[in-house]
Design an enzyme around this catalytic site. Structure first.
Site, mmCIF file in Angstrom:
data_model
loop_
_atom_site.group_PDB
_atom_site.id
_atom_site.type_symbol
_atom_site.label_atom_id
_atom_site.label_comp_id
_atom_site.label_asym_id
_atom_site.label_seq_id
_atom_site.Cartn_x
_atom_site.Cartn_y
_atom_site.Cartn_z
ATOM 1 N N ASN A 1 3.552 1.482 4.693
ATOM 2 C CA ASN A 1 3.715 2.005 3.334
ATOM 3 C C ASN A 1 4.892 1.390 2.606
ATOM 4 O O ASN A 1 5.009 1.535 1.387
ATOM 5 C CB ASN A 1 3.796 3.536 3.362
ATOM 6 C CG ASN A 1 2.450 4.129 3.774
ATOM 7 O OD1 ASN A 1 1.436 3.421 3.758
ATOM 8 N ND2 ASN A 1 2.436 5.374 4.171
ATOM 9 N N ARG B 1 -6.998 12.679 -5.472
ATOM 10 C CA ARG B 1 -5.900 11.711 -5.446
ATOM 11 C C ARG B 1 -5.741 11.153 -6.850
ATOM 12 O O ARG B 1 -6.008 10.019 -7.138
ATOM 13 C CB ARG B 1 -6.154 10.610 -4.407
ATOM 14 C CG ARG B 1 -6.193 11.199 -2.999
ATOM 15 C CD ARG B 1 -6.117 10.152 -1.914
ATOM 16 N NE ARG B 1 -4.755 9.653 -1.728
ATOM 17 C CZ ARG B 1 -4.426 8.810 -0.742
ATOM 18 N NH1 ARG B 1 -5.353 8.369 0.072
ATOM 19 N NH2 ARG B 1 -3.174 8.390 -0.615
ATOM 20 N N PRO B 2 -5.266 12.007 -7.791
ATOM 21 C CA PRO B 2 -5.121 11.588 -9.188
ATOM 22 C C PRO B 2 -3.999 10.571 -9.353
ATOM 23 O O PRO B 2 -3.182 10.381 -8.447
ATOM 24 C CB PRO B 2 -4.774 12.892 -9.901
ATOM 25 C CG PRO B 2 -4.131 13.732 -8.867
ATOM 26 C CD PRO B 2 -4.785 13.367 -7.567
ATOM 27 N N ILE B 3 -3.974 9.928 -10.512
ATOM 28 C CA ILE B 3 -2.840 9.021 -10.803
ATOM 29 C C ILE B 3 -2.219 9.380 -12.148
ATOM 30 O O ILE B 3 -1.595 8.537 -12.805
ATOM 31 C CB ILE B 3 -3.267 7.533 -10.754
ATOM 32 C CG1 ILE B 3 -4.300 7.219 -11.838
ATOM 33 C CG2 ILE B 3 -3.812 7.134 -9.394
ATOM 34 C CD1 ILE B 3 -4.470 5.713 -12.040
ATOM 35 N N ASP B 4 -2.344 10.655 -12.512
ATOM 36 C CA ASP B 4 -1.812 11.100 -13.811
ATOM 37 C C ASP B 4 -0.305 10.875 -13.935
ATOM 38 O O ASP B 4 0.193 10.516 -15.017
ATOM 39 C CB ASP B 4 -2.151 12.576 -14.043
ATOM 40 C CG ASP B 4 -1.632 13.468 -12.927
ATOM 41 O OD1 ASP B 4 -1.899 13.151 -11.742
ATOM 42 O OD2 ASP B 4 -0.937 14.436 -13.224
ATOM 43 N N ASP C 1 1.950 12.504 6.960
ATOM 44 C CA ASP C 1 1.225 11.478 7.718
ATOM 45 C C ASP C 1 1.366 11.632 9.222
ATOM 46 O O ASP C 1 0.725 10.911 9.982
ATOM 47 C CB ASP C 1 1.689 10.076 7.292
ATOM 48 C CG ASP C 1 1.276 9.764 5.876
ATOM 49 O OD1 ASP C 1 1.829 8.835 5.277
ATOM 50 O OD2 ASP C 1 0.408 10.489 5.341
ATOM 51 N N CYS D 1 -7.592 6.919 1.762
ATOM 52 C CA CYS D 1 -8.125 8.040 2.558
ATOM 53 C C CYS D 1 -8.520 9.184 1.622
ATOM 54 O O CYS D 1 -7.849 9.467 0.647
ATOM 55 C CB CYS D 1 -7.060 8.563 3.527
ATOM 56 S SG CYS D 1 -6.402 7.285 4.561
ATOM 57 N N ARG E 1 -6.097 0.112 10.313
ATOM 58 C CA ARG E 1 -5.545 -0.080 8.968
ATOM 59 C C ARG E 1 -4.020 0.028 9.013
ATOM 60 O O ARG E 1 -3.315 -0.569 8.217
ATOM 61 C CB ARG E 1 -6.080 0.983 7.998
ATOM 62 C CG ARG E 1 -7.531 0.819 7.603
ATOM 63 C CD ARG E 1 -7.902 1.828 6.535
ATOM 64 N NE ARG E 1 -6.936 1.800 5.443
ATOM 65 C CZ ARG E 1 -6.825 2.761 4.532
ATOM 66 N NH1 ARG E 1 -7.618 3.815 4.577
ATOM 67 N NH2 ARG E 1 -5.935 2.677 3.576
ATOM 68 N N ARG F 1 -5.485 2.255 -1.421
ATOM 69 C CA ARG F 1 -4.859 2.974 -2.527
ATOM 70 C C ARG F 1 -3.722 2.161 -3.137
ATOM 71 O O ARG F 1 -3.517 2.173 -4.339
ATOM 72 C CB ARG F 1 -4.311 4.295 -1.987
ATOM 73 C CG ARG F 1 -3.690 5.175 -3.045
ATOM 74 C CD ARG F 1 -3.782 6.623 -2.689
ATOM 75 N NE ARG F 1 -3.201 7.458 -3.724
ATOM 76 C CZ ARG F 1 -3.850 7.839 -4.831
ATOM 77 N NH1 ARG F 1 -5.081 7.438 -5.028
ATOM 78 N NH2 ARG F 1 -3.265 8.597 -5.722
HETATM 79 C C1 EPZ Z 1 1.515 7.800 -0.128
HETATM 80 O O1 EPZ Z 1 0.309 8.122 -0.814
HETATM 81 C C2 EPZ Z 1 1.103 7.255 1.230
HETATM 82 N N1 EPZ Z 1 0.292 6.051 1.047
HETATM 83 C C3 EPZ Z 1 0.300 8.303 2.004
HETATM 84 O O2 EPZ Z 1 0.113 7.777 3.314
HETATM 85 C C4 EPZ Z 1 1.126 9.589 2.132
HETATM 86 O O3 EPZ Z 1 0.314 10.589 2.689
HETATM 87 C C5 EPZ Z 1 1.626 10.041 0.758
HETATM 88 O O4 EPZ Z 1 2.324 8.975 0.085
HETATM 89 C C6 EPZ Z 1 2.584 11.236 0.870
HETATM 90 O O5 EPZ Z 1 3.695 10.862 1.648
HETATM 91 C C7 EPZ Z 1 0.927 4.888 0.790
HETATM 92 O O6 EPZ Z 1 2.142 4.824 0.705
HETATM 93 C C8 EPZ Z 1 0.053 3.687 0.640
HETATM 94 P P1 EPZ Z 1 1.682 10.819 -3.408
HETATM 95 P P2 EPZ Z 1 0.370 8.488 -2.416
HETATM 96 O O7 EPZ Z 1 1.541 10.197 -4.730
HETATM 97 O O8 EPZ Z 1 1.438 7.695 -3.048
HETATM 98 C C9 EPZ Z 1 -0.271 14.294 -5.970
HETATM 99 C C10 EPZ Z 1 -1.038 6.953 5.177
HETATM 100 O O9 EPZ Z 1 -1.643 7.553 6.067
HETATM 101 N N2 EPZ Z 1 -0.294 13.332 -7.070
HETATM 102 O O10 EPZ Z 1 3.058 11.018 -2.828
HETATM 103 O O11 EPZ Z 1 -1.004 8.415 -2.923
HETATM 104 C C11 EPZ Z 1 -1.253 13.942 -4.861
HETATM 105 O O12 EPZ Z 1 -2.542 14.430 -5.166
HETATM 106 C C12 EPZ Z 1 -1.203 7.394 3.738
HETATM 107 O O13 EPZ Z 1 -0.243 6.001 5.368
HETATM 108 C C13 EPZ Z 1 -0.662 13.768 -8.336
HETATM 109 O O14 EPZ Z 1 -0.969 14.929 -8.550
HETATM 110 O O15 EPZ Z 1 0.817 10.023 -2.337
HETATM 111 C C14 EPZ Z 1 -0.629 14.626 -3.662
HETATM 112 O O16 EPZ Z 1 -1.013 15.990 -3.650
HETATM 113 C C15 EPZ Z 1 -2.211 8.516 3.615
HETATM 114 N N3 EPZ Z 1 -0.675 12.878 -9.365
HETATM 115 C C16 EPZ Z 1 0.876 14.531 -3.924
HETATM 116 O O17 EPZ Z 1 1.007 14.252 -5.332
HETATM 117 C C17 EPZ Z 1 -0.322 11.559 -9.189
HETATM 118 O O18 EPZ Z 1 -0.332 10.792 -10.168
HETATM 119 C C18 EPZ Z 1 1.571 13.439 -3.153
HETATM 120 O O19 EPZ Z 1 0.897 12.230 -3.422
HETATM 121 C C19 EPZ Z 1 0.036 11.131 -7.898
HETATM 122 C C20 EPZ Z 1 0.060 12.030 -6.844
#
Ligand code: EPZ
Length: 440
Positions: free
Chosen positions: A25, A128-131, A318, A123, A410, A99
């Site tokens: 990551n 998994r929004p990107i808002d 994770d 995954c 992966r 992602r």
């Molecule tokens: C990163 O995902 C990691 N992936 C994930 O690891 C890890 O589970 C996650 O961070 C949390 O630590 C990578 O780094 C490639 P987030 P990411 O944005 O960035 C919500 C693995 O196994 N959210 O921190 O996608 C989201 O739905 C993978 O290595 C929004 O609402 O996670 C979640 O509930 C799996 N809006 C929370 O935030 C957004 O725009 C945390 O998501 C973005 C996220």
């Protein structure tokens, strides 16, 4: 990506030493960051895993020149020259495989002032929004950020110019923190990210960018301040930090098999949330400068506990599936609260087939300890769930098969070789063989 299975003959306690590879990551964010610099760079300690291969192909697809070589200890060294990049568009199907492809939004906005990227994959454990990413870009002046304007799964943003802004994140997001940090590194003026994620990989991406000439302060705290610069000269080598999640997985594998393993090339502070919980349960976790030794004292009883996942420095989501395997083999009752993802217990039915006694109530898994797992044929529902099933299969007596094992590769470099060197009996079987084996 063809699918295959792992065949595991369990019941062998793991013993010996294992080296941890570079962080998946971290390197995915650093690779995207390398696409926005204005000179060549060299990345060392890159893990040889399929997500990195996908990201490298993605970077090559926009024109970056990337040559790889294998270092003596087996890790990958990448020689990158982003000056040959000739487009801000990454819209091919491969973009949806991982992602982290969405980090190219921030990188291309920084490089070209515009970006057109296909919506990410990754995954599937809930929404998994990107808002938050789009909110950050919008505050920095980007147009085309209305999620409803996502044409056919492709996001197109323009920001000419990209301006520094104050960005408050309602919830902690690793991806949104990295993406906004990338865009801000070359924006006009200063960007402040409030309620930023603090994971080790956030710090690694910031350290990489600073090595390339950026001005980022506060990475690893709640508030990150980025002063945009017009040019990132690059011309530097950078070594990726060790993978906190791979390290934790091997700590748990040693524990559940009743072994004694020293895990090298890690940062003990990063392991603290897991080390503390394992000591609470009765395991011994001895820390060295860049290693931890995991074992159990003769006659000690391993008891259950409660774990709540949360953003760093909390217990990493994770490691949640792997930790549930640990709790399954502890005496008494345990609880796992999954506070980051809305649906990250999809692997529980597979563990139940191995004899686990778990009840899930939305974001909480209630676990009753069992004596032993039983071998079975199970499915890796995602990367970390697959790793958890490998741990359970090694702890069980008899032969287990884990299908969809390509998902595990992966994020785990040479997992078969590393586990075999510790005494596990694990091998890869292509599905045809596996079906014959299972029928036999
Ligand atoms: C990163 O995902 C990691 N992936 C994930 O690891 C890890 O589970 C996650 O961070 C949390 O630590 C990578 O780094 C490639 P987030 P990411 O944005 O960035 C919500 C693995 O196994 N959210 O921190 O996608 C989201 O739905 C993978 O290595 C929004 O609402 O996670 C979640 O509930 C799996 N809006 C929370 O935030 C957004 O725009 C945390 O998501 C973005 C996220």
């Amino acid at each position: 990506m063809s699918s295959y299975s792992y065949k595991i003959n369990g019941g062998h306690p793991l013993h010996g030493d294992v080296n941890i590879s570079g962080s998946k990551n971290a390197v995915l964010g650093v690779l995207a960051a390398a696409m926005m610099i204005d000179g060549p760079c060299v990345l060392e300690n890159v893990p040889d895993i399929s997500d990195v291969k996908v990201m490298v192909e993605l970077c090559r697809s926009i024109g970056a020149t990337i040559e790889s070589e294998i270092a003596p200890e087996g890790s990958v060294i990448l020689h990158i020259d982003p000056r040959t990049i000739n487009t801000y568009k990454a819209t091919g199907a491969s973009v949806s495989k991982i992602r982290a492809s969405y980090y190219l939004l921030g990188a291309m906005l920084a490089r070209f002032g515009k970006a057109s990227i296909r919506m990410p994959g990754g995954c599937n454990f809930g929404q998994r929004p990107i808002d938050l990413h789009l909110k950050g870009f919008s505050l920095m002046g980007a147009k085309g950020v209305d999620p409803h304007e996502v044409e056919g799964g492709i996001i197109t943003l323009t920001a000419e110019p990209l301006r520094g802004a104050k960005v408050f994140f309602d919830i902690v997001s690793v991806g949104a923190t990295i993406n906004v940090m990338l865009a801000a590194a070359k924006a006009e003026g200063t960007t402040t990210i409030i309620n930023a994620a603090k994971e080790p990989h956030i710090v690694d991406v910031a350290n990489f960018l600073n090595a390339m000439g950026a001005k980022i302060k506060g990475a690893g705290t709640d508030t990150i301040r980025i002063t945009g610069v017009p040019v990132l000269p690059g011309n530097f080598s950078y070594s990726i930090i060790p993978d906190q999640i791979e390290a934790g997985t091997y700590m748990i594998a040693a524990a559940v098999t009743g072994g004694d393993v020293t895990i090298h090339n890690l940062i003990p502070t990063h392991m603290e949330p897991l080390s503390a919980k394992m000591r609470e349960m009765g395991y011994c976790v001895d820390e060295g400068d860049d290693s931890v030794r995991v074992y159990k004292e003769e006659g000690s009883v391993i008891t259950g506990t409660n774990i709540k996942t949360s953003p760093y420095p909390g217990f990493p989501t994770d490691l949640q599936p792997q930790a549930v395997v640990l709790l399954c083999l502890a005496k008494g009752f345990s609880k796992m609260h999954e506070n980051v993802w809305s649906n990250r217990f999809q692997y529980v039915p597979e563990l139940t087939r191995m004899g686990a006694n778990i009840n899930c109530l939305e974001r909480v898994a209630l676990i009753n300890g069992i004596e032993k797992f039983r071998s079975a044929t199970v499915i890796a529902t995602d990367l970390r769930a697959g790793a958890a099933l490998v741990c359970a299969a090694m702890a069980a007596d008899g032969t287990s098969y884990i299908t969809g094992a390509n998902k595990i590769d992966r994020g785990y470099e040479n997992i078969v070789q590393k586990l075999t060197s510790l005494g596990a009996d694990i091998c890869r079987v292509d599905n045809v063989e596996f079906e014959q084996d299972v029928e036999a």
